[in-house]
Scaffold this motif. Structure first.
Motif, PDB file in Angstrom:
ATOM      1  N   SER A   1       0.814  -1.216   0.000  1.00 55.88           N
ATOM      2  CA  SER A   1       0.000   0.000   0.000  1.00 55.88           C
ATOM      3  C   SER A   1       0.859   1.283   0.000  1.00 55.88           C
ATOM      4  N   VAL A   2       2.195   1.119  -0.019  1.00 53.09           N
ATOM      5  CA  VAL A   2       3.082   2.297  -0.069  1.00 53.09           C
ATOM      6  C   VAL A   2       3.252   2.688  -1.542  1.00 53.09           C
ATOM      7  N   ASP A   3       3.020   3.954  -1.840  1.00 50.65           N
ATOM      8  CA  ASP A   3       3.021   4.401  -3.242  1.00 50.65           C
ATOM      9  C   ASP A   3       4.456   4.521  -3.783  1.00 50.65           C
ATOM     10  N   PRO A   4       4.825   3.683  -4.770  1.00 57.08           N
ATOM     11  CA  PRO A   4       6.203   3.733  -5.287  1.00 57.08           C
ATOM     12  C   PRO A   4       6.500   5.027  -6.049  1.00 57.08           C
ATOM     13  N   GLU A   5       5.430   5.689  -6.545  1.00 60.23           N
ATOM     14  CA  GLU A   5       5.621   6.962  -7.268  1.00 60.23           C
ATOM     15  C   GLU A   5       6.194   8.042  -6.349  1.00 60.23           C
ATOM     16  N   HIS A   6       5.863   7.933  -5.047  1.00 61.14           N
ATOM     17  CA  HIS A   6       6.263   8.973  -4.095  1.00 61.14           C
ATOM     18  C   HIS A   6       7.293   8.473  -3.090  1.00 61.14           C
ATOM     19  N   SER A   7       8.001   7.394  -3.419  1.00 62.78           N
ATOM     20  CA  SER A   7       9.006   6.875  -2.473  1.00 62.78           C
ATOM     21  C   SER A   7      10.172   6.296  -3.258  1.00 62.78           C
ATOM     22  N   PHE A   8      11.290   6.109  -2.576  1.00 65.54           N
ATOM     23  CA  PHE A   8      12.446   5.484  -3.232  1.00 65.54           C
ATOM     24  C   PHE A   8      13.250   4.680  -2.208  1.00 65.54           C
ATOM     25  N   ALA A   9      13.860   3.601  -2.702  1.00 68.21           N
ATOM     26  CA  ALA A   9      14.647   2.738  -1.815  1.00 68.21           C
ATOM     27  C   ALA A   9      16.077   3.261  -1.750  1.00 68.21           C
TER      28      ALA A   9
ATOM     29  N   ARG B   1      -4.791   9.177  18.244  1.00 67.25           N
ATOM     30  CA  ARG B   1      -5.923   8.261  18.093  1.00 67.25           C
ATOM     31  C   ARG B   1      -5.790   7.538  16.757  1.00 67.25           C
ATOM     32  N   TYR B   2      -6.312   6.299  16.689  1.00 69.01           N
ATOM     33  CA  TYR B   2      -6.090   5.484  15.486  1.00 69.01           C
ATOM     34  C   TYR B   2      -6.559   6.195  14.213  1.00 69.01           C
ATOM     35  N   GLY B   3      -7.756   6.798  14.271  1.00 68.85           N
ATOM     36  CA  GLY B   3      -8.277   7.500  13.092  1.00 68.85           C
ATOM     37  C   GLY B   3      -7.369   8.661  12.703  1.00 68.85           C
ATOM     38  N   GLU B   4      -6.817   9.329  13.698  1.00 69.47           N
ATOM     39  CA  GLU B   4      -5.914  10.453  13.463  1.00 69.47           C
ATOM     40  C   GLU B   4      -4.601   9.969  12.831  1.00 69.47           C
ATOM     41  N   GLN B   5      -4.169   8.754  13.200  1.00 65.29           N
ATOM     42  CA  GLN B   5      -2.941   8.217  12.590  1.00 65.29           C
ATOM     43  C   GLN B   5      -3.165   8.062  11.084  1.00 65.29           C
ATOM     44  N   GLU B   6      -4.338   7.544  10.705  1.00 61.37           N
ATOM     45  CA  GLU B   6      -4.619   7.365   9.270  1.00 61.37           C
ATOM     46  C   GLU B   6      -4.666   8.726   8.576  1.00 61.37           C
ATOM     47  N   ARG B   7      -5.339   9.694   9.229  1.00 59.65           N
ATOM     48  CA  ARG B   7      -5.501  11.015   8.600  1.00 59.65           C
ATOM     49  C   ARG B   7      -4.157  11.746   8.500  1.00 59.65           C
ATOM     50  N   VAL B   8      -3.433  11.825   9.629  1.00 59.32           N
ATOM     51  CA  VAL B   8      -2.219  12.654   9.643  1.00 59.32           C
ATOM     52  C   VAL B   8      -1.068  11.965   8.894  1.00 59.32           C
ATOM     53  N   PHE B   9      -0.854  10.660   9.144  1.00 62.62           N
ATOM     54  CA  PHE B   9       0.257   9.987   8.454  1.00 62.62           C
ATOM     55  C   PHE B   9      -0.071   9.837   6.955  1.00 62.62           C
ATOM     56  N   GLY B  10      -1.380   9.873   6.629  1.00 65.11           N
ATOM     57  CA  GLY B  10      -1.803   9.836   5.222  1.00 65.11           C
ATOM     58  C   GLY B  10      -1.430  11.116   4.471  1.00 65.11           C
ATOM     59  N   MET B  11      -1.004  12.162   5.203  1.00 60.56           N
ATOM     60  CA  MET B  11      -0.552  13.394   4.524  1.00 60.56           C
ATOM     61  C   MET B  11       0.833  13.222   3.907  1.00 60.56           C
ATOM     62  N   ILE B  12       1.525  12.156   4.299  1.00 58.78           N
ATOM     63  CA  ILE B  12       2.828  11.859   3.666  1.00 58.78           C
ATOM     64  C   ILE B  12       2.475  11.262   2.302  1.00 58.78           C
ATOM     65  N   PRO B  13       2.878  11.899   1.197  1.00 60.44           N
ATOM     66  CA  PRO B  13       2.374  11.462  -0.115  1.00 60.44           C
ATOM     67  C   PRO B  13       2.489   9.951  -0.359  1.00 60.44           C
ATOM     68  N   ALA B  14       3.604   9.324   0.032  1.00 57.72           N
ATOM     69  CA  ALA B  14       3.768   7.891  -0.230  1.00 57.72           C
ATOM     70  C   ALA B  14       2.805   7.043   0.600  1.00 57.72           C
ATOM     71  N   LEU B  15       2.237   7.641   1.663  1.00 50.76           N
ATOM     72  CA  LEU B  15       1.365   6.864   2.551  1.00 50.76           C
ATOM     73  C   LEU B  15      -0.107   7.274   2.413  1.00 50.76           C
ATOM     74  N   ALA B  16      -0.418   7.997   1.342  1.00 53.17           N
ATOM     75  CA  ALA B  16      -1.785   8.516   1.181  1.00 53.17           C
ATOM     76  C   ALA B  16      -2.808   7.383   1.197  1.00 53.17           C
ATOM     77  N   LYS B  17      -2.425   6.204   0.684  1.00 54.56           N
ATOM     78  CA  LYS B  17      -3.383   5.072   0.663  1.00 54.56           C
ATOM     79  C   LYS B  17      -2.889   3.925   1.540  1.00 54.56           C
ATOM     80  N   ALA B  18      -2.050   4.255   2.528  1.00 54.76           N
ATOM     81  CA  ALA B  18      -1.445   3.186   3.340  1.00 54.76           C
ATOM     82  C   ALA B  18      -2.500   2.396   4.103  1.00 54.76           C
ATOM     83  N   LYS B  19      -2.298   1.061   4.133  1.00 53.55           N
ATOM     84  CA  LYS B  19      -3.167   0.181   4.928  1.00 53.55           C
ATOM     85  C   LYS B  19      -2.445  -0.114   6.227  1.00 53.55           C
TER      86      LYS B  19
END
Ligand SMILES: Cc1cc2nc3c(=O)[nH]c(=O)nc-3n(C[C@H](O)[C@H](O)[C@H](O)COP(=O)(O)OP(=O)(O)OC[C@H]3O[C@@H](n4cnc5c(N)ncnc54)[C@H](O)[C@@H]3O)c2cc1C
Length: 463
Positions: A197-205, A313-331
């Protein structure tokens, strides 16, 4: 009757020492049990989670453990640096010299981790569990141990390695025994996300400064605007309240990400969100800031956010950490959490041999000593196991040699001059014998030389 039969008969009347009691099958307790067995000393290893992480009524045994395995790593899967010029690296080298069992098993479960020893946590726990189970001198006891005072009165030898989340019953018995107030601080775990679920377009190894293999870490870059917006969201996000109010002590070496964000605009950029050394192949430059992800398992199915301990809070983790472009759709496979952490005031109650001042047959090992981190837990487990074997076999427990990392760490821990004892892992600053004014390179050479000499001398005299 032939003489050998006589001897056997006589020997059968000599009472054998009762097995050592070890409480807690975590990192420290498992290492201690294996050390005792290697020296021919029997022990009972008590672990409450042997049938599963939950009690019969369905409530969890601890707020962090999720398995029935021994030596479960509750948060990060890293034993930190392997480089001898770093404090954890040199301490590891000493532990290997002393025959550390868990580090050997960690090598077998190792994952690519650059300059760090990173393991597949499930494989590591399986290896430790099977090593302990296959030791005839170790009997595993299932259940919550709470017989401390009674067993002390019976003169039993005990190693307490029940960890930072020691059961309440045992903790109050220990508090009564050492006659002090319960000490505590709060600690937190980082979230884990599904790798796919990590977006490869917005991340690099890339491994920082090219240390290790190229794909050990996945980096999620943030530009200045994204970083500032992320910080803003973090500092205003909703957090879970702490039991007992907000009057809690945090461990400075493992601060929640929202706490770092609140300390200053660039604090995160000099900590876990550092961009330095991470060359982005698409731009050829270091990003303004980057969140690092590290593999959680050998199948490369999950990744943890490095340094992202949190009580959002768990919901806040999804919302705030989802602001990192590579984690926008993180599961999210696991959310970050925050827990109480117990330890005793070691300078007041412990010897550098790990014996309790007033009950020398009782030793403490692991995080309960206030020495923080996986590696310190393994180190104190090893030393307690070896020292307890000496005690049971009629020899004096040893103080690790001055000049060694282990020696400095245990002296630091038990130094009665400490007025405010705060949990800490091993660092070179614990070498109080080091001249204050010395060039860095010369200091490092002295540290390496003293450690080598100290152990060579000790192993020569004690074997
Ligand atoms: C939430 C959290 C996150 C952490 N994250 C990290 C990290 O990322 N990196 C790091 O280096 N360190 C971390 N630590 C700190 C520390 O290194 C670990 O907790 C480490 O596992 C400590 O090892 P231990 O052997 O002392 O205790 P543990 O590994 O916790 O083992 C203690 C065992 O004792 C058992 N037990 C407790 N009471 C009883 C009883 N009465 N009877 C029978 N069994 C009992 C428990 O079930 C447990 O299995 C973290 C600590 C916590 C609490």
């Amino acid at each position: 009757m032939t003489p050998p039969t006589w001897v056997a008969l006589l020997v059968s009347f000599i009472p054998l020492p009762e097995p050592v009691i070890i409480v807690g099958g975590g990192l420290a307790g498992s290492e201690a049990a294996l050390q005792l067995a290697a020296r021919g000393v029997a022990c009972e290893l008590w672990e409450q989670r042997l049938s599963g992480p939950q009690r019969p009524d369905g409530s969890p045994w601890t707020p962090a453990h999720v398995s029935a395995g021994l030596a479960e790593l509750v948060c990060s899967n890293s034993f930190k640096s392997t480089e001898p010029v770093r404090a954890p690296g040199l301490l590891k080298q000493e532990l290997r010299l002393l025959g550390c069992r868990l580090l050997k098993l960690a090598d077998e479960a190792a994952l690519p981790g650059g300059a760090a020893l990173v393991v597949d946590r499930e494989r590591f726990s399986e290896l430790v569990t099977s090593a302990v189970r296959s030791e005839p001198l170790v009997s595993l006891r299932e259940g919550e141990y709470a017989e401390l005072q009674a067993d002390c009165d019976r003169g039993r030898h005990i190693i307490l390695a029940s960890g930072p989340l020691s059961s309440d019953a045992l903790w109050s018995q220990l508090s009564a025994l050492v006659g002090g107030e319960r000490l505590y601080f709060y600690d937190a775990t980082s979230p884990v996300v599904a790798a796919e679920s990590v977006d490869p377009e917005h991340s690099f190894a890339h491994s920082r400064y090219d240390k290790g293999e190229g794909d050990d870490y996945t980096n999620c870059p943030l530009d200045k605007e994204q970083y500032l917006a992320f910080r803003e969201a973090l500092t205003s996000a909703e957090v879970y309240p702490i039991h007992g109010g907000d009057d809690y002590k945090l461990f400075e070496g493992c601060l929640p990400i929202e706490e770092l964000a609140a300390r200053g605009r660039d604090t995160m950029r000099y900590g876990p969100l550092k961009g330095a050394g991470l060359e982005d192949p698409r731009t050829g430059r270091w990003p303004y800031s980057a969140v690092q992800l590290r593999w959680e398992d050998a199948f490369h199915s999950a990744m943890s956010l490095v340094g992202f301990q949190t009580r959002l809070r768990y919901g806040e983790q999804e919302r705030v950490f989802g602001m990192i472009p590579a984690l926008a759709k993180a599961k999210f496979i696991r959310y970050g959490r925050m827990h109480r952490n117990c330890y005793v005031e070691a300078p007041r109650v412990l010897q550098p041999t790990l014996q309790l001042n007033y009950e020398p047959r009782v030793m403490l090992a692991g995080q309960i000593t206030g020495l923080e981190g996986y590696l310190s837990a393994v180190a104190t487990g090893l030393w307690a196991g070896q020292n307890m074997a000496r005690l049971v076999l009629g020899a004096e427990p040893l103080v690790a040699p001055e000049g060694s990392c282990l020696g400095s760490m245990l002296r630091f821990m038990s130094n009665p001059a400490h007025k405010k004892y705060a949990p800490t892992g091993f660092q070179f600053g614990m070498h109080t014998w080091l001249p204050a004014k010395m060039q860095a390179q010369a200091k490092m050479e002295l540290i390496l030389q003293r450690a080598e000499d100290a152990w060579a001398q000790m192993l020569q005299t004690t074997g």
